[in-house]
Enzyme design. Structure first.
Site, PDB file in Angstrom:
ATOM      1  N   ARG A   1     -10.691  15.248   7.045  1.00  0.00           N
ATOM      2  CA  ARG A   1     -11.428  15.630   6.153  1.00  0.00           C
ATOM      3  C   ARG A   1     -12.668  16.109   6.332  1.00  0.00           C
ATOM      4  O   ARG A   1     -13.475  15.554   7.393  1.00  0.00           O
ATOM      5  CB  ARG A   1     -11.794  14.520   5.049  1.00  0.00           C
TER       6      ARG A   1
ATOM      7  N   PHE B   1      -8.644   9.823  17.953  1.00  0.00           N
ATOM      8  CA  PHE B   1      -9.815   9.586  18.546  1.00  0.00           C
ATOM      9  C   PHE B   1      -9.492   9.451  20.202  1.00  0.00           C
ATOM     10  O   PHE B   1     -10.025   9.983  21.051  1.00  0.00           O
ATOM     11  CB  PHE B   1     -10.572   8.287  18.442  1.00  0.00           C
TER      12      PHE B   1
ATOM     13  N   HIS C   1     -12.817   2.508  -0.032  1.00  0.00           N
ATOM     14  CA  HIS C   1     -12.826   1.668   0.990  1.00  0.00           C
ATOM     15  C   HIS C   1     -13.657   0.338   0.340  1.00  0.00           C
ATOM     16  O   HIS C   1     -14.088  -0.549   1.328  1.00  0.00           O
ATOM     17  CB  HIS C   1     -13.619   1.885   2.318  1.00  0.00           C
TER      18      HIS C   1
ATOM     19  N   ARG D   1      -2.610  -2.213  -3.467  1.00  0.00           N
ATOM     20  CA  ARG D   1      -3.715  -1.094  -3.220  1.00  0.00           C
ATOM     21  C   ARG D   1      -3.444  -0.008  -4.245  1.00  0.00           C
ATOM     22  O   ARG D   1      -2.800   0.584  -4.076  1.00  0.00           O
ATOM     23  CB  ARG D   1      -4.164  -1.042  -1.847  1.00  0.00           C
TER      24      ARG D   1
ATOM     25  N   GLU E   1      -7.990  -5.661   5.033  1.00  0.00           N
ATOM     26  CA  GLU E   1      -7.846  -5.361   3.492  1.00  0.00           C
ATOM     27  C   GLU E   1      -6.692  -6.112   3.135  1.00  0.00           C
ATOM     28  O   GLU E   1      -6.666  -6.607   1.857  1.00  0.00           O
ATOM     29  CB  GLU E   1      -7.777  -3.984   3.467  1.00  0.00           C
TER      30      GLU E   1
ATOM     31  N   ASN F   1       0.881  -1.323   0.059  1.00  0.00           N
ATOM     32  CA  ASN F   1      -0.086  -0.003  -0.044  1.00  0.00           C
ATOM     33  C   ASN F   1       0.769   1.084  -0.049  1.00  0.00           C
ATOM     34  O   ASN F   1       1.488   1.566   0.985  1.00  0.00           O
ATOM     35  CB  ASN F   1      -1.003  -0.094   1.173  1.00  0.00           C
TER      36      ASN F   1
END
Length: 399
Positions: free
Chosen positions: A241, A283, A180, A91, A384, A10
């Site tokens: 974003r 977070f 995604h 990816r 993923e 990735n």
């Protein structure tokens, strides 16, 4: 080294994440992260067999970064130039209208991916650089591009079409592509396995909540809507974003704040979302600030949850009812408050969260709704890399 392994890459603008995966078992032989490519303070962290090897070193470009990663593989007993790697899965963020299934890379495919950079200027050029670097280092190993947009290629026309001039949209490739997709496809499949039901029998809503965040609505295993659009900027509030906003805001800022295109791009992609509202996009930091009584952090959290609930309501109506609601990715898997607050007060719709299950220290796929709840509420870890590895293995098996 055992054969039939897939290297998953990735490649970002200044970083490369990688894993060496056994697609059959899902076992990760090694993994790592190359950071700050082309910047001061370059570094690599390589993990294998329970050990972590870290090094700070100048990394001028992606080829140098991958050479460094390959060296760490060799030092820790996984020489990638020896027999064993049967494919490399990359990816790639944007496939446009051209690519909607995993694709074996050749010169024409690589050029087409680069041409799509107009739709993903922050992502596709970096994806191309990663593919080129691996082609140099493993020239005889098949390279497979797995596209983030592919799962949503077949969205219904009403869901994918923007209400702008049709000729302008066609000329410039303007439609809702969704992102995604690899995660949404993998997780929705795992939900069906967990529940012991065919995917085709389920209506699902999947929340992929990481630093980037998106939600999808699936009917019978196929997506009918998703929150991200032409770019990954649309939809939910994210780490940096903005998600949805009135397009007139952009015009207003260009006129009054004299922002140019690049300035608007930086503001909405890197300086908005949680970071723009609260000054942090992690977070854990956001929760700490809320605990200290920070009003901006509390408002940012409330806006974040409000957006989740808005999409949840829209997708409940669009599907006409839902069998399972699933949370995944970093925030979705690890933040019980977000899950509880997003679904609070919805018992009349058959949706509830069991407090003990929701806060249990469990990292596996699990049910967090009461046993007698009409709607299954689940937490399912995404993977993923495994999905990309399996897609790459499937493509190369037919070559």
């Amino acid at each position: 080294m055992d054969g039939n392994l897939v290297l998953v890459v990735n490649s970002g603008s200044s970083s490369i994440k990688y894993q060496l995966v056994d697609p059959a078992s899902g076992a990760v032989e090694a993994a790592g992260l190359v950071e700050r490519i082309g910047e001061a303070g370059g570094a690599i962290e390589h993990r294998t067999d329970g050990r972590t090897v870290s090094e700070q070193v100048s990394i001028p470009d992606h080829t140098a970064g991958l050479r460094l990663a390959f060296a760490k593989f060799a030092e820790t007993g996984h020489d990638l130039t020896a027999a064993g790697v049967t494919a490399v899965g990359h990816r790639v963020v944007h496939g446009g209208e051209v690519f909607y299934r995993p694709t074996l890379v050749d010169a024409g495919v690589l050029a087409a991916i680069e041409d799509l950079s107009a739709l993903a200027p922050l992502h596709n050029p970096a994806n191309v650089r990663g593919i080129e670097a691996v082609c140099t280092l493993l020239p005889n190993v098949p390279q497979v591009a797995v596209f983030d947009t592919a799962f949503f290629h077949g969205l219904p026309d009403a869901a994918k079409t923007y209400a702008i001039d049709a000729k302008v949209a066609e000329t410039h490739g303007i439609r809702r592509y969704g992102f995604h997709g690899t995660s949404h496809e993998y997780v929705s499949g795992r939900v069906a396995e967990f529940l012991g039901r065919p995917a085709g029998s389920l209506n699902q809503i999947v929340f992929h909540l990481g630093n980037g965040a998106s939600v999808s609505a699936l009917r019978g295993g196929r997506p009918v809507d998703t929150s991200m659009g032409l770019t990954p900027l649309e939809g939910l509030v994210m780490g940096t974003r903005s998600g949805d906003l009135d397009p007139g805001i952009i015009l207003h800022l260009m006129r009054t704040a004299h922002l140019d295109v690049n300035g608007v791009d930086r503001l909405l992609n890197r300086g908005s979302g949680l970071r723009g509202m609260a000054g942090v996009n992690d977070f854990r930091e956001l929760r700490r600030l809320i605990g200290e009584g920070d009003d901006n952090a509390r408002l940012a959290y409330d806006v974040y949850v409000h957006r989740l609930r808005r999409y949840l309501g829209a997708y409940l109506i669009e599907l006409g009812g839902v069998d399972a609601i699933t949370f995944t990715a970093g925030v979705g898997e690890n933040n019980p408050d977000v899950r509880a607050d997003a679904l609070a007060g919805l018992s009349r719709f058959g949706i509830a969260v069991d407090p003990d299950r929701n806060t249990a220290k469990d990292r596996s796929a699990r049910r967090i709704s009461p046993l007698d709840a009409e709607v299954e509420v689940l937490v399912v870890p995404t993977n993923e890399e495994l999905a990309i590895a399996r897609a790459a293995a499937a493509v190369t098996a037919t070559v």
